[in-house]
Design a protein around this motif. Structure first.
Motif, PDB file in Angstrom:
ATOM      1  N   GLU A 141       0.784  -1.121  -0.138  1.00  7.31           N
ATOM      2  CA  GLU A 141      -0.071  -0.035   0.038  1.00  7.31           C
ATOM      3  C   GLU A 141       0.998   1.281   0.146  1.00  7.31           C
ATOM      4  O   GLU A 141       0.418   2.197  -0.554  1.00  7.31           O
ATOM      5  CB  GLU A 141      -0.876   0.000   1.263  1.00  7.31           C
ATOM      6  CG  GLU A 141      -1.942  -0.985   1.074  1.00  7.31           C
ATOM      7  CD  GLU A 141      -2.814  -0.798   2.538  1.00  7.31           C
ATOM      8  OE1 GLU A 141      -3.885  -0.038   2.318  1.00  7.31           O
ATOM      9  OE2 GLU A 141      -2.575  -1.589   3.369  1.00  7.31           O
ATOM     10  N   THR A 142       1.594   1.226   0.839  1.00  8.33           N
ATOM     11  CA  THR A 142       2.973   2.268   0.644  1.00  8.33           C
ATOM     12  C   THR A 142       3.776   2.553  -0.348  1.00  8.33           C
ATOM     13  O   THR A 142       3.841   3.624  -0.916  1.00  8.33           O
ATOM     14  CB  THR A 142       3.674   2.230   2.033  1.00  8.33           C
ATOM     15  OG1 THR A 142       3.031   2.175   3.303  1.00  8.33           O
ATOM     16  CG2 THR A 142       4.778   3.546   2.159  1.00  8.33           C
ATOM     17  N   ARG A 143       4.172   1.345  -0.940  1.00  7.35           N
ATOM     18  CA  ARG A 143       4.930   1.496  -1.982  1.00  7.35           C
ATOM     19  C   ARG A 143       4.135   1.693  -3.326  1.00  7.35           C
ATOM     20  O   ARG A 143       4.712   2.427  -4.450  1.00  7.35           O
ATOM     21  CB  ARG A 143       5.704  -0.076  -2.150  1.00  7.35           C
ATOM     22  CG  ARG A 143       6.597  -0.088  -3.315  1.00  7.35           C
ATOM     23  CD  ARG A 143       7.685  -1.156  -3.098  1.00  7.35           C
ATOM     24  NE  ARG A 143       6.918  -2.672  -3.427  1.00  7.35           N
ATOM     25  CZ  ARG A 143       6.724  -3.022  -4.485  1.00  7.35           C
ATOM     26  NH1 ARG A 143       7.101  -2.604  -5.504  1.00  7.35           N
ATOM     27  NH2 ARG A 143       5.787  -4.091  -4.537  1.00  7.35           N
ATOM     28  N   CYS A 144       3.115   1.139  -3.569  1.00  9.10           N
ATOM     29  CA  CYS A 144       2.319   1.276  -4.814  1.00  9.10           C
ATOM     30  C   CYS A 144       0.932   1.637  -4.410  1.00  9.10           C
ATOM     31  O   CYS A 144      -0.038   0.904  -4.816  1.00  9.10           O
ATOM     32  CB  CYS A 144       2.277  -0.046  -5.479  1.00  9.10           C
ATOM     33  SG  CYS A 144       3.971  -0.680  -5.937  1.00  9.10           S
ATOM     34  N   PRO A 145       0.539   2.894  -3.948  1.00 10.18           N
ATOM     35  CA  PRO A 145      -0.438   3.384  -3.385  1.00 10.18           C
ATOM     36  C   PRO A 145      -1.712   3.402  -4.515  1.00 10.18           C
ATOM     37  O   PRO A 145      -2.955   3.228  -4.165  1.00 10.18           O
ATOM     38  CB  PRO A 145      -0.508   4.684  -2.895  1.00 10.18           C
ATOM     39  CG  PRO A 145       0.871   5.261  -3.503  1.00 10.18           C
ATOM     40  CD  PRO A 145       1.473   3.997  -3.853  1.00 10.18           C
ATOM     41  N   ASN A 146      -1.480   3.768  -5.746  1.00 11.70           N
ATOM     42  CA  ASN A 146      -2.417   3.670  -6.808  1.00 11.70           C
ATOM     43  C   ASN A 146      -3.000   2.416  -7.027  1.00 11.70           C
ATOM     44  O   ASN A 146      -4.276   2.272  -7.103  1.00 11.70           O
ATOM     45  CB  ASN A 146      -1.710   4.445  -8.206  1.00 11.70           C
ATOM     46  CG  ASN A 146      -2.780   4.846  -9.109  1.00 11.70           C
ATOM     47  OD1 ASN A 146      -3.843   5.496  -8.688  1.00 11.70           O
ATOM     48  ND2 ASN A 146      -2.697   4.334 -10.308  1.00 11.70           N
ATOM     49  N   VAL A 147      -2.044   1.475  -7.389  1.00  5.02           N
ATOM     50  CA  VAL A 147      -2.567  -0.087  -7.352  1.00  5.02           C
ATOM     51  C   VAL A 147      -3.524  -0.345  -6.176  1.00  5.02           C
ATOM     52  O   VAL A 147      -4.502  -0.993  -6.450  1.00  5.02           O
ATOM     53  CB  VAL A 147      -1.525  -0.856  -7.839  1.00  5.02           C
ATOM     54  CG1 VAL A 147      -1.987  -2.168  -7.856  1.00  5.02           C
ATOM     55  CG2 VAL A 147      -0.814  -0.561  -9.021  1.00  5.02           C
ATOM     56  N   ALA A 148      -2.819  -0.052  -4.973  1.00  5.11           N
ATOM     57  CA  ALA A 148      -3.689  -0.372  -3.910  1.00  5.11           C
ATOM     58  C   ALA A 148      -4.913   0.121  -3.817  1.00  5.11           C
ATOM     59  O   ALA A 148      -5.925  -0.582  -3.122  1.00  5.11           O
ATOM     60  CB  ALA A 148      -2.717  -0.039  -2.626  1.00  5.11           C
ATOM     61  N   THR A 149      -5.069   1.354  -4.296  1.00  2.31           N
ATOM     62  CA  THR A 149      -6.404   1.991  -4.189  1.00  2.31           C
ATOM     63  C   THR A 149      -7.458   1.198  -5.052  1.00  2.31           C
ATOM     64  O   THR A 149      -8.546   1.154  -4.965  1.00  2.31           O
ATOM     65  CB  THR A 149      -6.606   3.466  -4.794  1.00  2.31           C
ATOM     66  OG1 THR A 149      -5.571   4.259  -3.712  1.00  2.31           O
ATOM     67  CG2 THR A 149      -7.811   4.152  -4.817  1.00  2.31           C
ATOM     68  N   PHE A 150      -6.766   0.826  -6.212  1.00  2.00           N
ATOM     69  CA  PHE A 150      -7.778  -0.035  -7.301  1.00  2.00           C
ATOM     70  C   PHE A 150      -8.157  -1.146  -6.628  1.00  2.00           C
ATOM     71  O   PHE A 150      -9.263  -1.726  -6.704  1.00  2.00           O
ATOM     72  CB  PHE A 150      -6.821  -0.400  -8.463  1.00  2.00           C
ATOM     73  CG  PHE A 150      -7.398  -1.199  -9.321  1.00  2.00           C
ATOM     74  CD1 PHE A 150      -8.781  -1.158 -10.075  1.00  2.00           C
ATOM     75  CD2 PHE A 150      -6.825  -2.453  -9.656  1.00  2.00           C
ATOM     76  CE1 PHE A 150      -9.345  -2.069 -10.654  1.00  2.00           C
ATOM     77  CE2 PHE A 150      -7.143  -3.390 -10.639  1.00  2.00           C
ATOM     78  CZ  PHE A 150      -8.375  -3.385 -11.118  1.00  2.00           C
ATOM     79  N   LEU A 151      -7.033  -1.792  -6.021  1.00  2.00           N
ATOM     80  CA  LEU A 151      -7.650  -3.209  -5.309  1.00  2.00           C
ATOM     81  C   LEU A 151      -8.438  -2.964  -4.147  1.00  2.00           C
ATOM     82  O   LEU A 151      -9.283  -4.117  -3.964  1.00  2.00           O
ATOM     83  CB  LEU A 151      -6.456  -3.864  -4.811  1.00  2.00           C
ATOM     84  CG  LEU A 151      -4.978  -4.196  -5.892  1.00  2.00           C
ATOM     85  CD1 LEU A 151      -3.751  -4.651  -5.095  1.00  2.00           C
ATOM     86  CD2 LEU A 151      -5.675  -5.395  -6.565  1.00  2.00           C
ATOM     87  N   LYS A 152      -8.437  -2.058  -3.430  1.00  2.00           N
ATOM     88  CA  LYS A 152      -9.387  -1.613  -2.396  1.00  2.00           C
ATOM     89  C   LYS A 152     -10.841  -1.720  -3.046  1.00  2.00           C
ATOM     90  O   LYS A 152     -11.798  -1.905  -2.356  1.00  2.00           O
ATOM     91  CB  LYS A 152      -8.965  -0.729  -1.656  1.00  2.00           C
ATOM     92  CG  LYS A 152      -7.915  -1.026  -0.681  1.00  2.00           C
ATOM     93  CD  LYS A 152      -7.613   0.420   0.134  1.00  2.00           C
ATOM     94  CE  LYS A 152      -6.323   0.262   1.004  1.00  2.00           C
ATOM     95  NZ  LYS A 152      -5.743   1.375   1.551  1.00  2.00           N
ATOM     96  N   ASN A 153     -10.964  -1.106  -4.181  1.00  2.00           N
ATOM     97  CA  ASN A 153     -12.055  -0.724  -4.900  1.00  2.00           C
ATOM     98  C   ASN A 153     -12.886  -2.038  -5.621  1.00  2.00           C
ATOM     99  O   ASN A 153     -13.819  -2.096  -5.767  1.00  2.00           O
ATOM    100  CB  ASN A 153     -12.014   0.288  -6.007  1.00  2.00           C
ATOM    101  CG  ASN A 153     -11.604   1.850  -5.449  1.00  2.00           C
ATOM    102  OD1 ASN A 153     -11.894   1.940  -4.353  1.00  2.00           O
ATOM    103  ND2 ASN A 153     -11.405   2.527  -6.250  1.00  2.00           N
ATOM    104  N   LEU A 154     -11.889  -2.820  -5.734  1.00  2.00           N
ATOM    105  CA  LEU A 154     -12.331  -4.026  -6.545  1.00  2.00           C
ATOM    106  C   LEU A 154     -13.180  -5.168  -5.936  1.00  2.00           C
ATOM    107  O   LEU A 154     -12.972  -5.564  -5.011  1.00  2.00           O
ATOM    108  CB  LEU A 154     -10.859  -4.899  -6.875  1.00  2.00           C
ATOM    109  CG  LEU A 154     -11.042  -5.645  -8.232  1.00  2.00           C
ATOM    110  CD1 LEU A 154     -11.491  -4.931  -9.473  1.00  2.00           C
ATOM    111  CD2 LEU A 154      -9.754  -6.301  -8.515  1.00  2.00           C
TER     112      LEU A 154
END
Length: 314
Positions: free
Chosen positions: A241-254
């Motif tokens: 989440e800290t290293r790749c916050p944009n992908v992490a946001t997508f994963l949380k939305n998924l």
């Protein structure tokens, strides 16, 4: 007053820049490494996520591995995302990694309403094999076999535990391990010939409409209540989440639905590549992207929804 308004505007601009910076992914995040344990439902969800990430400018890759290998790979930072943590059946396998701080499970499930337990063809259910306690009564017809799926799978571990502990009088039974596809061939062949078989079944999966099947009652202590009712979660390394916050946001939305996954799985079982099946589904159902891409940018910081819809030509 004018000076104060300028100050407020300056502070707001700084805050916006800070937020944008916080959500930006650097080049090391371009490759997103998924684990797939060989189930068609995980192939479907991973395919949908991969197609979206490609539209955002990322490069998703997929490693096919057993559940233990997938979790070990995440611990070693060789895997970034696993979309298939079935709770509660998979909990004993993932819990040591979570407690050790090697894996983080995202708080919101990506699927609710799933189920996972033993099943039989409906004609066999109608003949009296309705519960886990009935299996031993049909030992001769079943050839003393219960069909699982690939080695290392959590469902197989639960079946093996029942046999080892002589739960439901199953000590003389043998578990047959194979791939998901191999198990389905056996189940469908038995159903067509009206022969006896007990196999590991779950939903979402096209098997629920491809053959008449019924789930066995009475397995709450093994697979959980309500026919192994499950929630499916996304797992990532704790630092992701800290290293790749944009992908992490997508994963949380998924988030998916059982109907959505079934629609993508049907062509996958007919040998269509997961990403092709996923792309076809998303082109026909672009509305699902709005929630998935809320607050998500492309790798180079542009509007994520516009980029993905443009890539899909919708």
């Amino acid at each position: 007053m004018k000076l104060n308004m300028k100050l407020v505007g300056f502070v707001a601009a700084l805050a916006a820049m800070g937020t944008q910076s916080a959500l930006a992914d650097d080049a090391s995040c371009k490759t997103v490494r998924f684990a797939d344990v060989g189930w068609s439902d995980i192939a479907a969800t991973t395919g949908m996520a991969s197609v979206v990430l490609e539209g955002l400018g990322y490069k998703p890759t997929v490693t096919i591995a057993s559940i233990p290998i997938a979790f070990a790979g995440m611990k070693k930072k060789q895997i970034d995302v696993f979309l298939g943590y079935w709770n509660p059946s998979m909990t004993p396998q993932i819990e040591p990694f979570v407690k050790a701080g090697d894996i983080k499970v995202l708080e919101t499930p990506n699927l609710v309403g799933a189920k996972y337990t033993l099943a039989v063809p409906t004609y066999l259910y109608d003949k009296g094999l309705k519960t886990f306690a009935d299996i031993a009564k049909f030992e001769k017809d079943l050839g003393g076999k219960i069909y699982g799926i690939e080695p290392g799978n959590d469902g197989n571990a639960l079946i093996a535990g029942m046999i080892k502990d002589n739960k439901f009088g199953l000590k003389s039974f043998k578990m047959v391990e194979s791939s998901e596809a191999g198990m389905l061939v056996e189940a469908q062949r038995a159903a067509k010939a009206q022969k006896a078989i007990v196999f590991l079944g779950w939903e979402p999966h096209p098997m629920n409409v491809q053959m008449k099947m019924s789930y066995l009652q009475g397995g709450d202590d093994v697979f959980g209540p309500n026919l192994g009712e499950a929630k499916v979660y996304t797992a990532i390394p704790p630092s992701y989440e800290t290293r790749c916050p944009n992908v992490a946001t997508f994963l949380k939305n998924l988030q998916f639905t059982t109907d959505m996954e079934n629609q993508v799985m049907v062509p996958i079982l007919e040998k269509v590549k997961p990403n092709v099946a996923a792309r076809n589904f998303l082109k026909k159902n672009p509305a699902v992207l709005d929630k998935w891409l809320n607050g998500v940018k492309t790798l180079d910081g542009k509007d994520g929804a516009a980029a993905v819809k443009g890539a899909l030509k919708v």
